[in-house]
Structures are given as C-alpha cells and as structure tokens.
Write a protein that holds these residues in place. Structure first.
Motif, PDB file in Angstrom:
ATOM      1  N   ASP A   8      14.366  74.521 -88.142  1.00 20.00           N
ATOM      2  CA  ASP A   8      15.633  74.869 -88.798  1.00 20.00           C
ATOM      3  C   ASP A   8      16.101  76.246 -88.352  1.00 20.00           C
ATOM      4  O   ASP A   8      15.362  77.231 -88.454  1.00 20.00           O
ATOM      5  CB  ASP A   8      15.469  74.850 -90.317  1.00 20.00           C
ATOM      6  N   THR A  10      19.208  77.501 -89.525  1.00 21.82           N
ATOM      7  CA  THR A  10      20.333  77.840 -90.399  1.00 21.82           C
ATOM      8  C   THR A  10      20.488  79.348 -90.566  1.00 21.82           C
ATOM      9  O   THR A  10      21.602  79.879 -90.583  1.00 21.82           O
ATOM     10  CB  THR A  10      20.142  77.182 -91.781  1.00 21.82           C
ATOM     11  N   LEU A  34      13.755  75.668 -97.827  1.00 24.30           N
ATOM     12  CA  LEU A  34      13.384  74.897 -96.643  1.00 24.30           C
ATOM     13  C   LEU A  34      11.889  74.643 -96.573  1.00 24.30           C
ATOM     14  O   LEU A  34      11.441  73.577 -96.132  1.00 24.30           O
ATOM     15  CB  LEU A  34      13.856  75.619 -95.380  1.00 24.30           C
ATOM     16  N   THR A 232      20.726  72.787 -88.013  1.00 27.85           N
ATOM     17  CA  THR A 232      20.992  73.564 -89.222  1.00 27.85           C
ATOM     18  C   THR A 232      21.333  72.627 -90.373  1.00 27.85           C
ATOM     19  O   THR A 232      21.805  71.508 -90.174  1.00 27.85           O
ATOM     20  CB  THR A 232      22.169  74.542 -89.006  1.00 27.85           C
ATOM     21  N   LEU A 245      21.058  68.756 -89.447  1.00 35.10           N
ATOM     22  CA  LEU A 245      19.763  68.224 -89.845  1.00 35.10           C
ATOM     23  C   LEU A 245      19.878  67.236 -90.999  1.00 35.10           C
ATOM     24  O   LEU A 245      19.013  66.370 -91.168  1.00 35.10           O
ATOM     25  CB  LEU A 245      18.820  69.367 -90.231  1.00 35.10           C
TER      26      LEU A 245
END
Length: 525
Positions: A8, A10, A34, A232, A245
């Motif tokens: 990830d 983000t 996350l 992301t 994602l």
C-alpha cells in the motif's frame, strides 16, 4: 491457494493526488488501519523529501504492528555521487524501517533527458545504492520507474537495469507503468517476458490510471507473473490516480483465486475504504466498485423485481463478502417491487395495491422536482401514511414567515405556526437567524411540551438546488434536510417554486419521521 502480497502506497503516492493532504496523525491512523486490514507493506513516505514524512517515521517506531512492514521510499543516489554520503540514501537509513523502496530509471529517455547521464552511470547508481542499503541490513524493493515505456524503447537496456537491481540485492523487482499509457495485454505479455528472463526474481506491478485501466493492468501483471501488487486505497494518487486496491484485492481474491489478506479480512474492505476517505477529508465515491454506497444499489423496477425472486440475479457477489450491503432505491424508475422491498426494510405491511399507489405518487412528485434517492425518510412517511391505523403525531393548520430588514437591527426572521396536536390547536411564534430556522424553532416550540424527545433532534444539513434556473426567481427549488439525534441520521425532501414551502415540506417530514420511527417514546434530555 496462491498468494499475492499487497503493498500500500496511500501514504506516499496517494498523497500526491490533488486536494489530498495528510497530517502525521492522519498517516499514523491510516497505518494502524492498514495493518489491521492485513496488507503486507505500508509505504510511509519519502523521509528525505519533507519534515512531515521524517516525523512520521520517527513516531511510527512506537506503533505496534501485527502484520505489515513499514517501508521508506527514496531514489537512487545522485549521478556521479556515492550512496555513502548521499543525503537521500542516508535519510532512508535514518528512517530505521525494516524495508526501503528505491526508485530508479529504466527508460533511456529518462536516463539521457531527465537525469542527463550515461546508460552505464545509471546502472552504477542503481547497483551501488541498493548494495549500500542491503549491506546496512535493509530489505530492498526496487521500483523500476517507467518500465513498460522503457521496455518498448529498448528492452535490452530495461533488462540491464533490472539485473543491476538484482546485483545490488533487491528482493523484489516492481515493474512500474508510471505514465498509465499501456494496455492490459501489453502489461501481461511484457511481465511474462520478464518473468521468463529472470526466473529466480520476484516481480511486483505498480500502475497508474491515466487510461482508466490501472486495475486491469495490475491484474494483467499478476497473470504475467507478478506476486506483489502496489496501489492505494480508493485509487488516490497523482493525475488520475493509482491502481485502486479496493478493486484489486477483491478481484484477486474473489475472481482469480489468490489470497491477498489474512482469512476474514476482506469483509473489512468497505469500512477501510470509507475510513480512509474520511481521514483524508475526501468525499466518498458512491459509484466505486465493491465499496461504493451504490455498488449494490438497485433502482430499476425490473431489477428489483428480479432480486426479490433471486438475489443473485442482478449482483455479481454477495456484498457482505466485502462489508457492503444491498440497497433498494426508490424513484420515478421504480416499480411495485421497489416499494415492497422498502416496506419490508422498514417493517411495514404494505399491500400490493398500496405499493403501486405509492409508486405512482412518487413518480408524480418527482415530475414536480422531488427526488427520493437521498431522502429515504420521506419514502418511509409516504408508506406509513398508507397504513390503515396510522395517526400522524401532528397536523399543520397554517404557517406564516416574515423576513424584515429593520433599522438598527438588521435582518430579522419570524415564523408563526398553527398546528393540531393531541386534540388541541397550538399557535406559536419564534424568531430565527433565517426563515427556515424560525420555522424550525416555532414548530419545536409547539411540539416539545407534548414530545420532549424532539429536543434531542438537530438540523444537521440543509441543501438547496435550483432545478430550472432559466425560469429565474420562479424556478422550482428542491430542499434536502438531514436531521440527527446523536445516534441516527435521516434525510427528507421538499420541492416547490416557493423555497419556504419546500423547506416546510422537508422539515415537517423530518420531524414526523423522527417522532414516529426514530424516537417514538420520550427520552431523557
């Protein structure tokens, strides 16, 4: 079951999206979110680029993570320099993360025109930068920037950059579709070619959405041999965004047979998507696949009639698998099935005849400017008023609103309301900072002695839309009102050429719904 790692970005690539800015506290909250979700890697930022990212890595050391590894992002050392004294490389070490992700140039265009060096020098800085970090105990992921464009320009040189990264100790070669211009069949074919050329290497895929195929390109990369997907939450990112994602993960798990998250975590997907949008102060995308509020919403009468017989007739998965829910909408496109479904949702026994009559009423009202998709409390009241034993809590007899601009006092709004409640006529007057506020206060003043629970209701939002602006001041006005009482929120609608009347319609529905459905009994205030 084959597994695919979720990386990830983000907190780094996602924040490069327009209007997205995360504080250090925001980034820490998303990190915890996350990790609980079960992603494999969380790219926290670029420690050499700004003080905020440096502060994040310092504070992230105190987090207790159960699944994810935090990675610090940076680029290769400068042309002509050494990683031993390169500020960017040293910042990666100072971040003290177990993993470093290093981006390097793949395309000869970028080698000669952007960093303006020789192909050989670019290979050196890739190899030596990664070797230095590996020697200092870091797991190193290599992002091959513009890989697909570079491959098309010179496949031979693109392969040389990957070999340099492997020679430097990279544990993952990430093929980046940085400009977002390649098509899925190209991505799959090129990724498979790389996998065959480097049989011992682990490949990742990182795509952008400039051609609206980032998710498809990521899935194509997995088909070609990638074992890691980068993206992301909600597809946030520069230009048109990164690969989303929230679509990639369920597609891999539910459609392609891969495991990306620990068992049971996929059901948290919708909650994670909405939590990240809330933290980022971004309006959620209702139309987003899997996690959007409209992802499993059914509006057409034919669709609703079908799902009442077989719920799978118009949905590709059970929404509960991703933490979402089926919704039935009501509008002028609705049929009898829509109303029967809504009646069941509200626990009402609505006959087929009454359902059809409510549908016709809604169609007629929407032709006059009402819209019920975002005003389900008004729908509930239309149905309740069809119940043979329904007695409204109050009845409007008349109202008057006066707005004046008095010298020495300025603007002044006063509302007079006459209603019938509990068999009595009550006549009240109240001032407000505007006509709608004055109406609301006058109505409450009349009702609170009989319904004290009304004191807990708050006007949460008031939205006005002009529907036919070409008619000037005579245009139809639609008013949507959101009301809340601390633990519930509901929406109602009104429409009229007179904004005060439209406001009254929405306000009266809001109060009636609250007294009948939300708080039918008095509460302790």
């Amino acid at each position: 079951m084959n597994t695919v790692e979720v990386y990830d970005t983000t907190l780094r690539d996602g924040t490069q999206g327009e209007n997205i800015s995360l504080s250090v506290d925001d980034k820490l909250r998303i990190t915890q979110l996350l990790d609980d979700f079960g992603v494999t890697y969380i790219e926290g930022g670029w420690p050499g680029s700004n003080p905020k990212d440096a502060a994040y890595f310092q504070r992230a050391k105190d987090l207790t993570l159960t699944h994810a590894k935090i990675t610090a992002f940076g680029m290769t050392c400068r042309v002509g320099g050494s990683p031993h004294d390169d500020a960017n490389i040293l910042a990666l070490l100072d971040a003290e993360t177990p993993v470093c992700t290093v981006v390097g140039k793949t395309s000869l265009l970028h080698v000669t025109e952007v960093i303006r060096t020789t192909p050989e020098e670019n290979l050196r800085i890739i190899r030596e930068s990664l070797a230095f970090l590996t020697a200092n105990g870091r797991e190193v992921i290599y992002d091959a920037e513009h890989f697909f464009d570079g491959y098309k320009l010179s496949a031979e040189y693109a392969f040389q950059t990957l070999q340099a990264a492997l020679d430097g100790g990279a544990t993952m070669l990430v093929l980046c579709e940085t400009n977002g211009g390649s098509m899925p069949w190209e991505v799959e074919e090129i990724t498979r070619t790389v996998a065959e050329a480097f049989p011992g290497a682990r490949l990742g895929i990182h795509t952008h959405n400039d051609s609206e195929v980032a998710v498809a390109n990521t899935l194509a990369g997995v088909r070609g041999g990638a074992v890691q997907v980068q993206g992301t939450i909600n597809g946030y990112g520069e230009r048109t965004g990164n690969a989303n994602l929230c679509s990639i993960i369920p597609n891999l798990e539910l459609k392609m047979g891969y495991q990306c998250l620990p068992d049971g975590k996929l059901a948290s997907l919708t909650r994670v998507s909405r939590a990240v949008s809330e933290i980022a102060n971004m309006a959620p995308n209702f139309g987003a696949a899997y996690v959007g509020r409209s992802a499993f919403a059914h509006k057409g009468g034919m669709h609703v009639a079908a799902i009442r017989r077989n719920v799978d007739s118009y949905q590709h998965i059970d929404p509960a698998l991703v933490g979402n829910e089926l919704r039935v909408l009501v509008s002028d496109l609705s049929g009898r099935g829509n109303m029967l479904s809504k009646a069941e949702e509200y626990g009402l026994d609505l006959s087929s005849k009454d359902a059809q009559e409510v549908v016709q009423q809604i169609k007629e009202l929407e032709s006059r400017g009402f819209v019920f998709e975002g005003a389900e409390a008004s729908i509930a009241m239309l149905m309740r008023r069809r119940q043979p034993d329904y007695v409204p809590p109050f009845e409007l007899l008349d109202f008057m609103v006066v707005v004046e601009n008095r010298r020495g006092r300025g603007l002044f709004a006063e509302a007079t309301v006459k209603i019938r409640v509990a068999g009595q006529e009550i006549h009240t007057v109240s001032e407000g900072n505007g006509p709608v506020d004055a109406l609301d206060r006058a109505l409450r003043k009349a009702l609170v002695p009989v319904f004290p629970q009304l004191g807990a209701f708050q006007l949460a939002d008031y939205k006005v839309r002009i529907l036919d602006g070409q008619n000037g001041a005579a245009a139809t006005t639609r008013v949507l009102i959101d009301t809340q009482n601390g633990h519930q929120r509901w929406s109602t609608v009104g429409a009229s050429a007179n904004i005060i009347e439209a406001s009254w319609q929405a306000l009266a529905d809001s109060v009636e719904y609250g007294l009948v459905v939300v708080e039918p009994e008095p509460v302790s205030l």
